[in-house]
Design a protein around this motif. Structure first.
Motif: not given
Length: 46
Positions: A6-11
């Motif tokens: 989720x963090x990678x997708x948000x970034x």
């Protein structure tokens, strides 16, 4: 999904939005100085 995905997708989403955002061009207006003629000294009594 895991938190790391989720963090990678948000970034990635934030990077894409930042890359596609319109950037305003900065411009500087410089006004020319007025041209003046220097007085010519032709003598005391002329």
């Amino acid at each position: 999904m895991s938190k790391s995905i989720k963090l990678v997708a948000l970034a990635g989403l934030l990077a894409a939005v930042a890359a596609c955002a319109q950037q305003e061009e900065e411009y500087v207006v410089v006004e020319p100085e007025p041209i003046s003629v220097e007085p010519v000294h032709t003598g005391k009594y002329k």
